[in-house]
Design a protein around this motif. Structure first.
Motif, PDB file in Angstrom:
ATOM      1  N   THR A 418       0.836  -1.213   0.000  1.00 47.39           N
ATOM      2  CA  THR A 418       0.000   0.000   0.000  1.00 47.39           C
ATOM      3  C   THR A 418       0.859   1.247   0.000  1.00 47.39           C
ATOM      4  OG1 THR A 418      -1.746  -1.183   1.192  1.00 47.39           O
ATOM      5  CG2 THR A 418      -1.821   1.211   1.246  1.00 47.39           C
ATOM      6  N   ASN A 419       1.961   1.219   0.735  1.00 43.02           N
ATOM      7  CA  ASN A 419       2.853   2.392   0.775  1.00 43.02           C
ATOM      8  C   ASN A 419       3.436   2.668  -0.600  1.00 43.02           C
ATOM      9  OD1 ASN A 419       2.401   2.979   3.468  1.00 43.02           O
ATOM     10  ND2 ASN A 419       4.005   1.570   4.181  1.00 43.02           N
ATOM     11  N   ARG A 420       3.839   1.579  -1.289  1.00 39.74           N
ATOM     12  CA  ARG A 420       4.407   1.774  -2.628  1.00 39.74           C
ATOM     13  C   ARG A 420       3.359   2.368  -3.580  1.00 39.74           C
ATOM     14  NH1 ARG A 420       6.616  -3.360  -1.554  1.00 39.74           N
ATOM     15  NH2 ARG A 420       5.162  -4.332  -3.019  1.00 39.74           N
ATOM     16  N   LEU A 421       2.101   1.824  -3.527  1.00 42.16           N
ATOM     17  CA  LEU A 421       1.049   2.329  -4.401  1.00 42.16           C
ATOM     18  C   LEU A 421       0.712   3.778  -4.078  1.00 42.16           C
ATOM     19  CD1 LEU A 421      -1.366  -0.757  -4.503  1.00 42.16           C
ATOM     20  CD2 LEU A 421       0.184   0.031  -6.296  1.00 42.16           C
ATOM     21  N   LEU A 422       0.747   4.102  -2.784  1.00 44.44           N
ATOM     22  CA  LEU A 422       0.455   5.479  -2.394  1.00 44.44           C
ATOM     23  C   LEU A 422       1.514   6.433  -2.921  1.00 44.44           C
ATOM     24  CD1 LEU A 422      -0.830   5.031   1.273  1.00 44.44           C
ATOM     25  CD2 LEU A 422      -2.146   5.771  -0.713  1.00 44.44           C
ATOM     26  N   GLU A 423       2.749   5.985  -2.935  1.00 46.48           N
ATOM     27  CA  GLU A 423       3.822   6.820  -3.468  1.00 46.48           C
ATOM     28  C   GLU A 423       3.595   7.077  -4.955  1.00 46.48           C
ATOM     29  OE1 GLU A 423       6.291   8.430  -2.114  1.00 46.48           O
ATOM     30  OE2 GLU A 423       5.714   7.831  -0.075  1.00 46.48           O
ATOM     31  N   GLN A 424       3.224   5.988  -5.674  1.00 46.66           N
ATOM     32  CA  GLN A 424       2.947   6.156  -7.113  1.00 46.66           C
ATOM     33  C   GLN A 424       1.760   7.104  -7.338  1.00 46.66           C
ATOM     34  OE1 GLN A 424       2.387   2.219  -8.719  1.00 46.66           O
ATOM     35  NE2 GLN A 424       4.527   1.584  -8.318  1.00 46.66           N
ATOM     36  N   ALA A 425       0.682   6.929  -6.547  1.00 51.10           N
ATOM     37  CA  ALA A 425      -0.495   7.780  -6.693  1.00 51.10           C
ATOM     38  C   ALA A 425      -0.158   9.234  -6.404  1.00 51.10           C
ATOM     39  CB  ALA A 425      -1.608   7.301  -5.759  1.00 51.10           C
ATOM     40  N   LYS A 426       0.696   9.479  -5.371  1.00 52.50           N
ATOM     41  CA  LYS A 426       1.057  10.852  -5.048  1.00 52.50           C
ATOM     42  C   LYS A 426       1.843  11.477  -6.180  1.00 52.50           C
ATOM     43  CE  LYS A 426       2.935  10.118  -1.004  1.00 52.50           C
ATOM     44  NZ  LYS A 426       3.668  10.440   0.241  1.00 52.50           N
ATOM     45  N   GLU A 427       2.736  10.685  -6.783  1.00 55.44           N
ATOM     46  CA  GLU A 427       3.500  11.232  -7.901  1.00 55.44           C
ATOM     47  C   GLU A 427       2.572  11.582  -9.069  1.00 55.44           C
ATOM     48  OE1 GLU A 427       6.418   8.344  -8.849  1.00 55.44           O
ATOM     49  OE2 GLU A 427       7.614   8.658  -7.014  1.00 55.44           O
ATOM     50  N   ALA A 428       1.588  10.640  -9.389  1.00 53.08           N
ATOM     51  CA  ALA A 428       0.658  10.906 -10.500  1.00 53.08           C
ATOM     52  C   ALA A 428      -0.229  12.114 -10.199  1.00 53.08           C
ATOM     53  CB  ALA A 428      -0.223   9.669 -10.759  1.00 53.08           C
ATOM     54  N   MET A 429      -0.707  12.241  -8.980  1.00 52.47           N
ATOM     55  CA  MET A 429      -1.573  13.346  -8.623  1.00 52.47           C
ATOM     56  C   MET A 429      -0.820  14.657  -8.659  1.00 52.47           C
ATOM     57  SD  MET A 429      -4.515  12.076  -8.335  1.00 52.47           S
ATOM     58  CE  MET A 429      -5.372  13.456  -7.641  1.00 52.47           C
ATOM     59  N   ASN A 430       0.447  14.636  -8.239  1.00 50.37           N
ATOM     60  CA  ASN A 430       1.248  15.858  -8.329  1.00 50.37           C
ATOM     61  C   ASN A 430       1.412  16.292  -9.777  1.00 50.37           C
ATOM     62  OD1 ASN A 430       1.636  16.220  -5.549  1.00 50.37           O
ATOM     63  ND2 ASN A 430       3.358  14.758  -5.514  1.00 50.37           N
ATOM     64  N   LEU A 431       1.645  15.265 -10.670  1.00 47.98           N
ATOM     65  CA  LEU A 431       1.788  15.571 -12.097  1.00 47.98           C
ATOM     66  C   LEU A 431       0.496  16.164 -12.656  1.00 47.98           C
ATOM     67  CD1 LEU A 431       3.502  15.436 -14.663  1.00 47.98           C
ATOM     68  CD2 LEU A 431       2.668  13.089 -15.030  1.00 47.98           C
ATOM     69  N   VAL A 432      -0.653  15.559 -12.258  1.00 47.42           N
ATOM     70  CA  VAL A 432      -1.951  16.059 -12.718  1.00 47.42           C
ATOM     71  C   VAL A 432      -2.186  17.462 -12.209  1.00 47.42           C
ATOM     72  CG1 VAL A 432      -4.467  15.749 -12.522  1.00 47.42           C
ATOM     73  CG2 VAL A 432      -3.009  13.783 -12.991  1.00 47.42           C
TER      74      VAL A 432
END
Length: 534
Positions: A418-432
């Motif tokens: 979950t931590n790894r997925l959250l890191e990926q989601a945060k990166e994508a959301m920052n990009l968006v």
């Protein structure tokens, strides 16, 4: 005497004769009506007498023992009394009234005896059966004989009344026929005399009228009487005098009219030529104005089309501006939502780390519990039989500690994923969020550019509307000028047609004057304008 008075006298004679006939006929009809009434009374009395006899005979020698005898006697008694009452009212002969009273008395005694027989029929039937025959011989037989005598007497009176009616009818016929014959003879005599006088007067009128029809205006009808025929003859003579004078004046007027018409004809020919030239010039001007009007109309149409195009472009710009504003607002909302999502993911990461810490604590606790359970099992084995129950509990605790350790391990693995997925989601959301901020900035620049374009298009549309309005006013003014010129041309054309029509009428007038002169030549002895005969 005038014809009207002659006809009035004839009518009075006819009415007097008809009045006499009506008066005499009325008296005769009145007398005949009385005879008919008397005859009808006699016939009615005969019928009632015969009905009395038939009713009395219907109950003669009845059987008093039978139960229906009482009802039959009541009906017969009531009917005979009604008939006797009616006869007593209608009869006028005293001798007949006396006989009628005797018949009523005999019937009363007969009916009284029959009613008495009916009363004693139950006690003495044989005596009751003998009573009807005795009553018939004593009262009913003489009564029927008396009725027959009265009917015979009425028959003689009936014949006399019939003869009187026939005699009155003959008198009525001759009272009508003789006065009518006399009136007819008088009417024929008056009609013959009236026709002879009328025929003589009409013959003079016809012969003079035939001469007048041949054109001889010097003939006059002789006036022989002072009646309507004489008045008609005198009126015709005055009419012929007037017609002769009028025809002479018409002849002179027609000559002057012909001369004036010829002169007027020459004037109309010249006027028609001038009007044709004026009409041609007006048509040339109208064509030039029409060509200019077409050019102005094309310019106005172009201006209107440009105005419509500008309005459509302005509408599209306004639509794009509204769309850009909506897009910018939507991007701003998306940016806010992405920022909120990044914050939520950050909080979720923090919560996941806390869960990992707690899970690690639980895992350590489970390992210690496993060791304690193992030690307890060893101690229980040492205790032998006394520690067997404790050994079972220790085994269960150890198994529970092992399962807890395994579950905690799985939780830690899941938390790590979950931590790894959250890191990926945060990166994508920052990009968006970065891209959305760029879109908001670009939308603001587009909105500003569209607003400037919209202002410019509104200014252009206002100028084009002014051009279109000015062109339309010019087009309307040119149209009014064209209509005025067309009206002038139409009036000129109409005037030329009227001149041609008047020219033709003048020609007809000349021909009519010639025809009048020709027609007047048919009349002989027409007076001249100075009073001498031609």
């Amino acid at each position: 005497m005038t014809i009207q008075r002659q006809l009035l006298l004839m009518t009075l004679l006819v009415l007097l004769g008809l009045g006499t006939v009506i008066a005499v006929s009325g008296l005769a009809v009145h007398r005949l009506t009385d005879k008919f009434d008397r005859y009808e009374h006699i016939l009615s009395d005969d019928k009632d007498l015969i009905d009395i006899k038939a009713t009395a005979l219907s109950v003669s020698r009845v059987d008093p023992i039978l139960p229906e005898t009482q009802d039959a006697m009541d009906k017969a008694n009531g009917r005979i009394k009604r008939l006797l009452t009616g006869l007593h009212t209608s009869m006028r002969d005293k001798a007949m009234l006396t006989k009628l009273a005797g018949i009523a008395e005999q019937w009363g005694k007969y009916s009284k005896g029959i009613y008495g027989a009916i009363k004693i029929a139950s006690d003495a039937p044989q005596d009751a059966l003998n009573i009807p025959d005795a009553m018939y011989q004593l009262y009913l037989a003489p009564m029927t004989t008396q009725l027959d005598a009265m009917v015979s007497h009425n028959s003689v009176a009936e014949v006399q009344a019939r003869n009187n009616i026939v005699g009155n009818i003959d008198t009525l016929f001759w009272s009508i026929a003789l006065p009518l014959l006399m009136v007819g003879i008088l009417v024929i005599f008056f009609i013959a005399a009236f026709s002879r006088r009328l025929k003589r007067g009409l013959k003079d009128i016809i012969s003079s009228s035939e001469a007048l029809a041949q054109g001889d205006l010097g003939i006059r009808i002789p006036v022989r009487t002072r009646d309507e025929i004489g008045q008609i003859s005198q009126a015709i003579n005055h009419f012929v005098d007037g017609i002769s004078t009028i025809l002479a004046e018409v002849r002179d007027a027609s000559e002057h009219t012909r001369e004036s018409a010829v002169h007027l004809n020459d004037l109309f020919v010249q006027l028609s030529t001038n009007t044709q030239s004026q009409s041609d010039e007006v048509m040339h001007i109208s064509a030039a104005i029409e060509e200019m009007n077409n050019s102005i109309t094309d310019t106005a149409n172009s201006a209107v089309s440009a105005t419509e195009t500008t309005e459509q472009t302005s509408s599209s710009v306004k639509t794009g501006l509204a769309t850009g504003q909506g897009t910018r607002q939507a991007l701003a909302k998306i940016n806010d939502a992405v920022t909120a999502a990044v914050n939520a993911l950050q909080e979720l990461d923090t919560a996941a780390q806390s869960i990992g810490t707690v899970s690690q604590i639980i895992s350590n606790t489970a390992e210690q519990t496993n060791l304690l359970a193992l030690n307890a099992a060893i101690e229980a084995a040492r205790a032998g039989a006394h520690g067997r129950g404790f050994s079972v509990v220790a085994d269960e605790v150890r198994l529970l500690a092992q399962r807890t350790t395994k579950s905690t391990s799985n939780i830690l693995s899941t938390i790590d994923l979950t931590n790894r997925l959250l890191e990926q989601a945060k990166e994508a959301m920052n990009l968006v969020r970065d891209e959305t901020e760029l879109g908001v900035t670009a939308g603001e620049r587009i909105e500003s550019a569209l607003s400037d374009i919209n202002d410019s298009m509104e200014t252009v549309a206002g100028r084009m509307q002014q051009i279109a309005a000015a062109t339309e006013e010019q087009d309307n003014a040119t149209g009014e000028i064209t209509k005025s010129i067309e009206t002038v041309a139409s009036l000129a054309h109409h005037t030329r047609d009227e001149i041609e029509s008047t020219h033709q009428c003048v020609g007809v007038l000349v021909s009519a004057a010639d025809s009048v002169q020709t027609a007047l030549s048919r009349f002989s002895r027409l007076p001249a304008s100075n009073g001498s005969s031609l």
